[in-house]
Design a protein around this motif. Structure first.
Motif, PDB file in Angstrom:
ATOM      1  N   VAL A  39       3.531 -18.455  30.417  1.00 56.77           N
ATOM      2  CA  VAL A  39       3.860 -17.203  29.721  1.00 56.77           C
ATOM      3  C   VAL A  39       4.457 -16.168  30.660  1.00 56.77           C
ATOM      4  O   VAL A  39       5.492 -15.553  30.335  1.00 56.77           O
ATOM      5  CB  VAL A  39       2.605 -16.640  29.007  1.00 56.77           C
ATOM      6  N   PRO A  40       3.872 -15.922  31.841  1.00 53.41           N
ATOM      7  CA  PRO A  40       4.455 -14.906  32.720  1.00 53.41           C
ATOM      8  C   PRO A  40       5.900 -15.194  33.092  1.00 53.41           C
ATOM      9  O   PRO A  40       6.710 -14.267  33.236  1.00 53.41           O
ATOM     10  CB  PRO A  40       3.542 -14.954  33.959  1.00 53.41           C
ATOM     11  N   PHE A  41       6.238 -16.484  33.237  1.00 56.28           N
ATOM     12  CA  PHE A  41       7.589 -16.855  33.642  1.00 56.28           C
ATOM     13  C   PHE A  41       8.617 -16.527  32.552  1.00 56.28           C
ATOM     14  O   PHE A  41       9.799 -16.385  32.830  1.00 56.28           O
ATOM     15  CB  PHE A  41       7.642 -18.351  33.981  1.00 56.28           C
ATOM     16  N   ARG A  42       8.137 -16.412  31.324  1.00 55.25           N
ATOM     17  CA  ARG A  42       9.051 -16.090  30.230  1.00 55.25           C
ATOM     18  C   ARG A  42       9.316 -14.585  30.135  1.00 55.25           C
ATOM     19  O   ARG A  42      10.121 -14.158  29.320  1.00 55.25           O
ATOM     20  CB  ARG A  42       8.463 -16.595  28.903  1.00 55.25           C
ATOM     21  N   TYR A  43       8.629 -13.823  30.942  1.00 60.51           N
ATOM     22  CA  TYR A  43       8.786 -12.365  30.900  1.00 60.51           C
ATOM     23  C   TYR A  43       9.400 -11.822  32.185  1.00 60.51           C
ATOM     24  O   TYR A  43       9.084 -10.715  32.611  1.00 60.51           O
ATOM     25  CB  TYR A  43       7.431 -11.697  30.637  1.00 60.51           C
ATOM     26  N   MET A  44      10.290 -12.590  32.791  1.00 59.20           N
ATOM     27  CA  MET A  44      10.960 -12.144  34.010  1.00 59.20           C
ATOM     28  C   MET A  44      11.763 -10.861  33.778  1.00 59.20           C
ATOM     29  O   MET A  44      11.783  -9.959  34.604  1.00 59.20           O
ATOM     30  CB  MET A  44      11.888 -13.245  34.539  1.00 59.20           C
ATOM     31  N   GLY A  45      12.439 -10.802  32.641  1.00 59.12           N
ATOM     32  CA  GLY A  45      13.219  -9.603  32.308  1.00 59.12           C
ATOM     33  C   GLY A  45      12.335  -8.375  32.201  1.00 59.12           C
ATOM     34  O   GLY A  45      12.683  -7.282  32.668  1.00 59.12           O
ATOM     35  N   HIS A  46      11.170  -8.553  31.589  1.00 57.22           N
ATOM     36  CA  HIS A  46      10.216  -7.456  31.463  1.00 57.22           C
ATOM     37  C   HIS A  46       9.694  -7.045  32.840  1.00 57.22           C
ATOM     38  O   HIS A  46       9.517  -5.839  33.108  1.00 57.22           O
ATOM     39  CB  HIS A  46       9.060  -7.888  30.566  1.00 57.22           C
ATOM     40  N   ALA A  47       9.476  -8.026  33.716  1.00 55.31           N
ATOM     41  CA  ALA A  47       9.008  -7.731  35.074  1.00 55.31           C
ATOM     42  C   ALA A  47      10.022  -6.871  35.818  1.00 55.31           C
ATOM     43  O   ALA A  47       9.655  -5.921  36.532  1.00 55.31           O
ATOM     44  CB  ALA A  47       8.753  -9.024  35.841  1.00 55.31           C
ATOM     45  N   ILE A  48      11.298  -7.191  35.647  1.00 56.54           N
ATOM     46  CA  ILE A  48      12.358  -6.412  36.306  1.00 56.54           C
ATOM     47  C   ILE A  48      12.410  -4.996  35.726  1.00 56.54           C
ATOM     48  O   ILE A  48      12.627  -4.011  36.458  1.00 56.54           O
ATOM     49  CB  ILE A  48      13.719  -7.116  36.153  1.00 56.54           C
ATOM     50  N   ALA A  49      12.195  -4.861  34.418  1.00 54.25           N
ATOM     51  CA  ALA A  49      12.166  -3.535  33.791  1.00 54.25           C
ATOM     52  C   ALA A  49      11.012  -2.697  34.352  1.00 54.25           C
ATOM     53  O   ALA A  49      11.156  -1.494  34.602  1.00 54.25           O
ATOM     54  CB  ALA A  49      12.029  -3.676  32.275  1.00 54.25           C
ATOM     55  N   ILE A  50       9.872  -3.329  34.566  1.00 56.53           N
ATOM     56  CA  ILE A  50       8.729  -2.640  35.175  1.00 56.53           C
ATOM     57  C   ILE A  50       9.092  -2.198  36.582  1.00 56.53           C
ATOM     58  O   ILE A  50       8.820  -1.061  36.987  1.00 56.53           O
ATOM     59  CB  ILE A  50       7.493  -3.564  35.223  1.00 56.53           C
ATOM     60  N   LEU A  51       9.729  -3.095  37.314  1.00 55.27           N
ATOM     61  CA  LEU A  51      10.114  -2.814  38.695  1.00 55.27           C
ATOM     62  C   LEU A  51      11.082  -1.636  38.771  1.00 55.27           C
ATOM     63  O   LEU A  51      11.027  -0.834  39.707  1.00 55.27           O
ATOM     64  CB  LEU A  51      10.758  -4.067  39.300  1.00 55.27           C
ATOM     65  N   ARG A  52      11.954  -1.519  37.793  1.00 47.25           N
ATOM     66  CA  ARG A  52      12.942  -0.438  37.776  1.00 47.25           C
ATOM     67  C   ARG A  52      12.333   0.910  37.410  1.00 47.25           C
ATOM     68  O   ARG A  52      13.006   1.937  37.442  1.00 47.25           O
ATOM     69  CB  ARG A  52      14.055  -0.788  36.791  1.00 47.25           C
ATOM     70  N   GLY A  53      11.053   0.914  37.062  1.00 48.74           N
ATOM     71  CA  GLY A  53      10.380   2.183  36.799  1.00 48.74           C
ATOM     72  C   GLY A  53      10.304   2.574  35.345  1.00 48.74           C
ATOM     73  O   GLY A  53       9.899   3.707  35.023  1.00 48.74           O
ATOM     74  N   LYS A  54      10.648   1.671  34.431  1.00 50.78           N
ATOM     75  CA  LYS A  54      10.665   2.004  33.004  1.00 50.78           C
ATOM     76  C   LYS A  54       9.279   2.399  32.503  1.00 50.78           C
ATOM     77  O   LYS A  54       9.157   3.223  31.583  1.00 50.78           O
ATOM     78  CB  LYS A  54      11.200   0.807  32.206  1.00 50.78           C
TER      79      LYS A  54
END
Length: 454
Positions: A39-54
């Motif tokens: 499951v975590p691997f399917r949320y890579m895009g979300h992880a990047i959004a978190i990293l960007r400060g969203k």
């Protein structure tokens, strides 16, 4: 006949990195990889959004933003292990060791997700009420006070494992190689370089975690971009060899013939050890940094942390390996890790440009790691004593830099490898026991996330 300290440490390192630890690290990581349901691997895009400060909120508990926490953790992992460590893996295990570094990285991503989610889920506080994170707090807060001896075991091993010996040693060796210091002045030159490195490091680490986070946040993107451009240039110049190199890595991985004549098991252990040194998944260092992130959502930090091994091992280490193998001098080369990397860069790039650029990269890589590791050691000593005494670790840290600059590489590697092995035992065991807590929290988080987007 009495054994020297070097011999004792070497024998202990060989013993502790045996089959049981290999099963714990790779087997435990593989279990977490499967148990996560990917499951975590399917949320890579979300992880990047978190990293960007969203999703950053300044009023959340913690000291660092998601980006600063990952940058600081990567500053510790994307360092000499990616340049010198990869060269050591190839020199001792052959090209096949790189394949096992990849395997270790994939399972390491799952391990990082679980360990760093737990570092937020079970944070502790020091005597002044400041939030702290790391396996020692996960163990005591998540498993209970009766497990404290395991937490003390981790923190004690961490005092040695987070010493800057390898980084200082290899940074000094790089400068000695580049400036071609002769044997007569070698000891004096290394000692002087050790003092200079210690001075620069001290200017940052005595400023505390906030200064470390800000410096790392600026250094990491610069160092990764410069290094990637350089390595990609080498690969373009030797592009015809790249397919053959990949073929060699895969075939050698199962040949059971390491450079030193070891069996397949030795080859696997070499790859796993160097991957562990590079991305630190399962060792427990990164959770100490990610545990300081400003967030109330453990799963968010776990997702961000998961990006670490992908950047560190799958990207940077792979490119380093390809550059070294494409140069073609690794088979008959005699010298330590960083010397092989320097020689490989110069073998492809003209007029010593490789040495110059690599030296700049090494300086940034090594110093970023030196800045960050001090916080890990401080955290371990603070847990064992208190924050006031913990600050003295920085003094020990600075002294170690000077000593490490002049001692042998083999002793440094065996010492740090031994400490890492001991750190991994409590980290992975506690993570496996508490894994259901993370899975439950992940199910809840991703359900809430899905409801927000529908």
């Amino acid at each position: 006949m009495f054994l020297s300290i070097q011999d004792i440490v070497a024998q202990f390192s060989s013993w502790v990195w045996g089959l049981p630890l290999l099963i714990l690290l790779i087997g435990g990581g593989l279990f977490l990889f499967i148990y996560s349901g990917l499951v975590p691997f399917r949320y890579m895009g979300h992880a990047i959004a978190i990293l960007r400060g969203k999703y950053d909120k300044h009023d959340s508990p913690g000291d660092l933003s998601h980006y600063e926490a990952l940058s600081s953790a990567i500053a510790a992992t994307v360092g000499m292990g990616n340049i010198s460590g990869v060269a050591i893996a190839i020199a001792t295990g052959g090209p096949g060791a790189i394949f096992w570094m990849w395997v270790s990285a994939f399972v390491g991503m799952a391990t990082k997700f679980f360990t760093c989610s737990l570092s937020i889920m079970y944070r502790g506080k020091d005597e002044n009420g400041n939030i702290k994170g790391g396996p020692m707090y996960v163990i005591t807060e998540g498993l209970g006070k009766k497990w404290k001896p395991l937490a003390v075991f981790f923190a004690s091993a961490g005092l040695v494992g987070t010493l800057p010996a390898f980084q200082a040693n290899q940074l000094t060796q790089t400068l000695v190689d580049v400036f071609q210091v002769n044997e007569g002045n070698l000891f004096t030159s290394k000692l002087l370089l050790g003092f200079v490195i210690a001075l620069i490091t001290g200017l940052v680490i005595f400023g505390g975690i906030q200064r470390i986070g800000k410096v790392a946040g600026k250094l990491v993107p610069v160092m990764v971009v410069i290094y990637l451009i350089t390595v990609l240039t080498i690969l373009v110049l030797r592009i015809e060899q790249v397919p053959e190199i990949f073929s060699l890595i895969f075939s050698d991985a199962f040949s059971g013939k390491s450079v030193l004549g070891g069996a397949l098991g030795t080859l696997i252990i070499t790859g796993v050890k160097r991957a562990a040194f590079s991305n630190e998944a399962g060792l427990g260092t990164a959770p100490m940094m990610h545990g300081t992130a400003k967030t109330k959502e453990p799963i968010r930090e776990g997702l961000v942390a998961m990006l670490g091994p992908a950047i560190d091992t799958l990207l940077v280490c792979t490119l380093t390996a390809l550059a070294i193998l494409s140069a073609g001098i690794w088979k008959n080369f005699s010298g330590n890790g960083i010397s092989l990397t320097l020689a490989s860069f110069d073998a492809v790039l003209p007029a010593s440009i490789g040495s110059i650029i690599l030296t700049i990269c090494v300086l940034i890589f090594a110093f970023s790691t030196l800045f960050t590791y001090s916080f890990y050691g401080f955290s371990c000593l603070s847990y064992l004593t208190n924050s006031k005494i913990g600050k003295y670790y920085n003094h020990i840290y600075i002294i170690t830099i000077v000593i490490a600059a002049i001692i042998k590489l083999d002793f440094v590697i065996n010492l740090i490898d031994s400490a890492y092995a001991l750190m991994a035992i409590p980290t992975v065991l506690s993570t496996l026991i508490l894994a259901p807590k993370v899975k439950k929290a992940a199910t809840d988080y991703f359900t809430r996330l899905k409801n927000q987007t529908t």
